[in-house]
Design a protein around this motif. Structure first.
Motif, PDB file in Angstrom:
ATOM      1  N   TYR A  33       0.853  -1.182   0.000  1.00  0.00           N
ATOM      2  CA  TYR A  33       0.000   0.000   0.000  1.00  0.00           C
ATOM      3  C   TYR A  33       0.889   1.232   0.000  1.00  0.00           C
ATOM      4  O   TYR A  33       1.955   1.232   0.606  1.00  0.00           O
ATOM      5  CB  TYR A  33      -0.885   0.006   1.252  1.00  0.00           C
ATOM      6  N   GLU A  34       0.447   2.279  -0.680  1.00  0.00           N
ATOM      7  CA  GLU A  34       1.295   3.467  -0.759  1.00  0.00           C
ATOM      8  C   GLU A  34       0.452   4.671  -1.157  1.00  0.00           C
ATOM      9  O   GLU A  34      -0.637   4.525  -1.705  1.00  0.00           O
ATOM     10  CB  GLU A  34       2.414   3.195  -1.805  1.00  0.00           C
ATOM     11  N   GLN A  35       0.964   5.864  -0.870  1.00  0.00           N
ATOM     12  CA  GLN A  35       0.264   7.093  -1.219  1.00  0.00           C
ATOM     13  C   GLN A  35       1.273   8.137  -1.658  1.00  0.00           C
ATOM     14  O   GLN A  35       2.300   8.318  -1.006  1.00  0.00           O
ATOM     15  CB  GLN A  35      -0.517   7.600   0.010  1.00  0.00           C
ATOM     16  N   ARG A  41      -3.074   6.397  -4.735  1.00  0.00           N
ATOM     17  CA  ARG A  41      -3.258   5.968  -3.356  1.00  0.00           C
ATOM     18  C   ARG A  41      -3.811   4.555  -3.389  1.00  0.00           C
ATOM     19  O   ARG A  41      -4.939   4.327  -3.841  1.00  0.00           O
ATOM     20  CB  ARG A  41      -4.231   6.879  -2.587  1.00  0.00           C
ATOM     21  N   VAL A  42      -3.004   3.615  -2.930  1.00  0.00           N
ATOM     22  CA  VAL A  42      -3.498   2.245  -2.816  1.00  0.00           C
ATOM     23  C   VAL A  42      -3.589   1.935  -1.328  1.00  0.00           C
ATOM     24  O   VAL A  42      -2.660   2.181  -0.583  1.00  0.00           O
ATOM     25  CB  VAL A  42      -2.642   1.222  -3.601  1.00  0.00           C
ATOM     26  N   TYR A  43      -4.782   1.475  -0.922  1.00  0.00           N
ATOM     27  CA  TYR A  43      -5.038   1.344   0.506  1.00  0.00           C
ATOM     28  C   TYR A  43      -6.027   0.229   0.788  1.00  0.00           C
ATOM     29  O   TYR A  43      -6.578  -0.364  -0.142  1.00  0.00           O
ATOM     30  CB  TYR A  43      -5.577   2.674   1.056  1.00  0.00           C
ATOM     31  N   GLU A  88      -9.398  -0.799   3.186  1.00  0.00           N
ATOM     32  CA  GLU A  88     -10.455  -0.432   4.111  1.00  0.00           C
ATOM     33  C   GLU A  88     -11.450  -1.600   4.094  1.00  0.00           C
ATOM     34  O   GLU A  88     -12.445  -1.562   3.357  1.00  0.00           O
ATOM     35  CB  GLU A  88     -11.105   0.887   3.656  1.00  0.00           C
ATOM     36  N   PHE A 111      -7.057   8.858  -5.475  1.00  0.00           N
ATOM     37  CA  PHE A 111      -8.038   8.944  -4.395  1.00  0.00           C
ATOM     38  C   PHE A 111      -8.442  10.400  -4.198  1.00  0.00           C
ATOM     39  O   PHE A 111      -7.590  11.265  -3.959  1.00  0.00           O
ATOM     40  CB  PHE A 111      -7.411   8.379  -3.118  1.00  0.00           C
ATOM     41  N   ASN A 127      -2.006   6.914   5.402  1.00  0.00           N
ATOM     42  CA  ASN A 127      -2.378   5.728   4.628  1.00  0.00           C
ATOM     43  C   ASN A 127      -2.447   4.477   5.496  1.00  0.00           C
ATOM     44  O   ASN A 127      -2.388   3.362   4.986  1.00  0.00           O
ATOM     45  CB  ASN A 127      -1.406   5.521   3.461  1.00  0.00           C
ATOM     46  N   ASP A 186      -0.388   3.039   7.409  1.00  0.00           N
ATOM     47  CA  ASP A 186       0.763   2.127   7.390  1.00  0.00           C
ATOM     48  C   ASP A 186       1.095   1.632   8.792  1.00  0.00           C
ATOM     49  O   ASP A 186       1.356   0.445   8.996  1.00  0.00           O
ATOM     50  CB  ASP A 186       2.005   2.827   6.803  1.00  0.00           C
ATOM     51  N   LYS A 191      -0.949   1.654  11.383  1.00  0.00           N
ATOM     52  CA  LYS A 191      -2.126   0.903  11.859  1.00  0.00           C
ATOM     53  C   LYS A 191      -2.034  -0.553  11.393  1.00  0.00           C
ATOM     54  O   LYS A 191      -2.245  -1.471  12.181  1.00  0.00           O
ATOM     55  CB  LYS A 191      -3.395   1.550  11.305  1.00  0.00           C
ATOM     56  N   ARG A 192      -1.665  -0.762  10.132  1.00  0.00           N
ATOM     57  CA  ARG A 192      -1.561  -2.131   9.609  1.00  0.00           C
ATOM     58  C   ARG A 192      -0.390  -2.856  10.238  1.00  0.00           C
ATOM     59  O   ARG A 192      -0.491  -4.041  10.563  1.00  0.00           O
ATOM     60  CB  ARG A 192      -1.396  -2.121   8.088  1.00  0.00           C
TER      61      ARG A 192
END
Lengths: 579, 169
Positions: A138-140, A148-150, A152, A336, B119, B121, B123-124
């Motif tokens: 994941y990255e932003q 933005r890859v995330y 939820e 995003f 993002n 990070d 938290k994960r």
């Protein structure tokens, strides 16, 4: 028989083995010497949500043939020292809960889709200046407009990139990132290949040793590009196979003052999402409009102890960016763009939440936060107003679409939200929070993408609401919280009233009784009560809750995103554990 | 024979000493977050000089999180005087709300170290499922207590645990 020779041999062996151990130890990094004595650490989490659906035609709850549905996931993370981390995530949708993105469900029985399996796995190596990850990540970049890859999970959103992530911090204040991969699409990968790079320079950090500055300045730039083959490369509508979006940003703080801005540009990207922005009804199978897109945002904030204020403006023009030009909904989004409006958390005000119109919108938002310590009163004031952008349509046959300048804003109102929250502590036993909200918005936006040539004037909803949230400490560890809400409107579903009682016994138990009543519905048969009961047990990192009752159709929102949920009646159970 | 065995035992013990199962220290997972001034911070460097540390994940849209932080704030000064504890409030607000976090925190008058995990990070990396989720670390950065959700009164249990660690030394 013990001889000097034997004792000597054993002592040597002993010493040798220990010596080897010692030397191996000494070679290792001094910062994590204690960790190296063990075999690494394992941690993780599990989440499970299941519902049992009852038939309830009066609230028009969809019939669930399976009777019960369940979503679950589990993460296991292994780290060794401070250099290596690896993880795995298993997910199961058997079948997916109502309201989850369609890709988790199987609409045709004859087709079988993957419903469970390893959804994420990665391995990361890092040291002080460098980090590389293989697998899902994941990255932003900046605000996320370009990339933005995330994850939820509660909304069913996971657009992780499966590939390579490289990060470097070669010198003080310089941060570089590179990504390359394909995006997750349910239990598969999207067709598009995404490549991107980001550079951020923290100017203040670079000069930190020479000059201690009270001001901080960061400059950054990022680019992301997707490659997706054009299936019909020789037809009259060429679809760009490489589409790039790039942005420049800056972030400045000085004492309590912050200023930040980002300008993003996307090259031509005809897609299913911007297809509706062609101004003429047509039979031609065009892929979308060829106009480039842009997203500009500016933020200012000031704060000091006891007071804070912030203001944001953002203009979007044709900025839906995905790794697949035929994707929609939550699928395969690369950029995003969150809504520039307050995230309401109380039940009735959250009936009318705004969705970003990625095809074009101009938004402004302001907030004031003020704490009057002597009387223990905390005030939050928020205002948001969003308009459509002004477009000058190009002639029929010109698939560039329309023209629109940076400051072209239409007088067409999309959404307006004025609200105030007053929070006061009256005594060690009593706390209250009162909120007043006023909404005005175009209902169609929340439910569908409308074609540019459709006329949707006079479809506004105006709603006003009040919330009273009273917390009373009953002594010992027992607390009773009462929430009374009222939302008045003459459009849409009509007015609602809600009452909720939440009884908690710290640190373990909670009980919630609630009823939402649609007393003002135009149809008498729809003036229904949505009653529910919930209870749960919490211990350390574990939480289990069960519930029974009705849930109205609406939006489930977490942070910057919402997904619609249908009405339901039944039982639910939820288990969450972190270890 | 006796000597043979005792040497073996000594050997074995020395191995245990090297690759022992007693884990007296921990490390905080590494994730890049930013502070309210915009400075980049690596979470593995979070430190409280051998004193207890609380890491609490929250968001401006999370009502129970805000309630927990308001309630702790009322006693924070006293807690710090008695135990030297530090609370790091990690906001998982994404780009929608991250610019509002500083004015929000100051508007509430909080004294915590606030970090922005835009993002999620961190938290994960900490395997947090939902907010609020609060961790208590001892002087060696080992997680000794954590709780998910917030029920009014939870801060009392948290403080009991903080005192336990502070008094152990």
């Amino acid at each position: 028989m013990l001889s000097v020779k034997k004792i000597f041999t054993w002592i040597c062996l002993f010493g040798l083995i220990n010596g080897l151990g010692l030397s191996a130890w000494a070679q290792e990094n001094e910062t994590d010497e204690n960790n190296k004595r063990n075999l690494g650490t394992v941690s993780g989490s599990i989440q499970l949500d299941a519902q049992y659906y009852l038939e309830d035609s009066s609230i028009r709850a969809p019939i669930v043939r399976e009777k019960s549905l369940m979503n679950a996931y589990g993460n296991i993370t292994y780290s060794y020292g401070s250099h290596f981390t690896a993880g795995v995530r298993y997910e199961a949708y058997l079948n997916a809960l109502q309201g989850y993105p369609a890709g988790f469900s199987d609409p045709k029985e004859r087709e079988s889709i993957t419903k469970s399996g390893i959804a994420n796995r990665f391995a990361t190596y890092r040291n002080k200046r460098f980090e590389v990850t293989l697998g899902n990540f994941y990255e932003q970049f900046g605000t996320g407009a370009v990339l933005r890859v995330y994850w939820e999970p509660f909304l069913g959103v996971d657009n992780s990139l499966d590939g390579i992530l490289v990060k470097a911090n070669p010198v003080r204040g310089v941060y570089m990132k590179g990504v390359w991969g394909r995006q997750r699409k349910y239990f598969d990968l999207g067709t598009g290949i995404v490549r991107g790079a980001d550079l951020e320079i923290d100017v203040t950090e670079i000069f930190d040793t020479l000059w201690k500055s009270p001001a901080r300045l960061r400059l950054g730039g990022g680019i992301a590009s997707r490659f997706q083959p054009d299936p019909n490369r020789l037809d009259e509508f060429p679809e760009p196979e490489n589409v790039a979006a790039y942005a420049g940003r800056l972030h400045f703080t000085y004492n309590g003052f912050t200023f930040s801005g980002e300008y993003a540009h996307k090259i031509n990207d005809p897609s299913d999402v911007n297809k509706v922005m062609y101004f003429y009804p047509t039979d031609l199978s065009y892929p979308g409009i060829y106009r480039p897109g842009h997203a500009v945002s500016l933020n200012m904030a000031y704060s000091q102890k006891g007071f804070g204020c912030s203001a944001s403006v953002r203009r979007l023009d044709n900025f839906d960016f995905r790794s697949d030009r035929t994707a929609s909904g939550f699928d395969l989004q690369v950029g995003f763009l969150p809504p520039i409006a307050r995230q309401h958390t109380y039940r009735l005000p959250s009936l009318y939440l705004y969705f970003t119109q990625t095809n074009g919108e101009a938004a402004v938002q302001g907030d004031i936060f003020y704490n009057i310590k002597p009387i223990g009163l905390n005030i939050m004031l928020n205002y948001a107003r969003i308009h459509d952008i002004k477009r000058t349509p190009r002639p029929d046959g010109d698939f560039y679409g329309y023209d629109s300048g940076l400051l072209d804003i239409s007088s067409d109102l999309f959404y307006e939200d004025i609200n105030i929250a007053l929070n006061k502590k009256w005594s060690s036993k009593l706390k209250t929070n009162f909120e007043f909200v006023h909404f005005k918005f175009k209902k169609e936006l929340i439910t569908q993408m409308r074609p540019a040539w459709a006329n949707l004037k006079d479809s506004y909803v105006v709603a006003n609401g009040v919330v009273a949230d009273v917390t009373y400490k009953l002594g010992g560890k027992h607390t009773l919280r009462t929430e009374v809400e009222w939302l008045h409107t003459e459009q849409d579903f009509g007015s609602w009233a809600m009452l909720m009682l939440e009884y908690t016994m710290a640190p373990h138990w909670f009980f919630v009784l609630a009823d939402e009543y649609n007393y003002g519905n135009i149809n008498e048969s729809d003036r229904l009560h949505y009653y529910s009961f919930n209870t749960g047990y919490v211990k350390d990192g574990i939480r289990v809750s069960v519930g029974y009752g009705r849930q109205r159709a609406g939006m489930l929102c977490i942070g910057g995103l919402c997904r619609p949920v249908p009405a339901m009646n039944g039982f639910s159970i939820s288990v969450s554990a972190t270890f | 024979m006796k000597a043979y065995f005792s040497v073996l035992i000594l050997l074995g013990l020395s191995f245990v000493g090297k690759f022992g199962f007693a884990q007296n220290t921990g490390t905080i997972p590494s994730a890049m977050v930013k502070d309210l001034k915009g400075k980049t911070i690596n979470t593995s460097t979070l430190d409280n000089e051998g004193k207890p540390m609380v890491i609490s994940f929250w968001a401006t849209w999370c009502k129970p999180c805000i309630q927990e932080l308001i309630n702790i704030n009322e006693d924070y000064e006293a807690w710090q005087k008695e135990t030297g504890v530090k609370l790091v409030a990690v906001s998982i607000d994404d780009a929608r709300n991250s610019t509002k976090v500083a004015p929000f925190v100051n508007g509430k008058g909080w004294d915590y170290q606030v970090l922005l995990d835009e993002n999620s990070d961190f938290k994960r990396a900490m395997n947090v499922n939902n907010v609020p989720h609060t961790f208590l670390l001892d002087g060696n950065k080992k997680i000794v207590y954590q709780h998910t959700s917030y029920l009014p009164g939870d801060e009392d249990k948290l403080y009991e645990k903080i005192k336990e660690i502070a008094n152990k030394k």
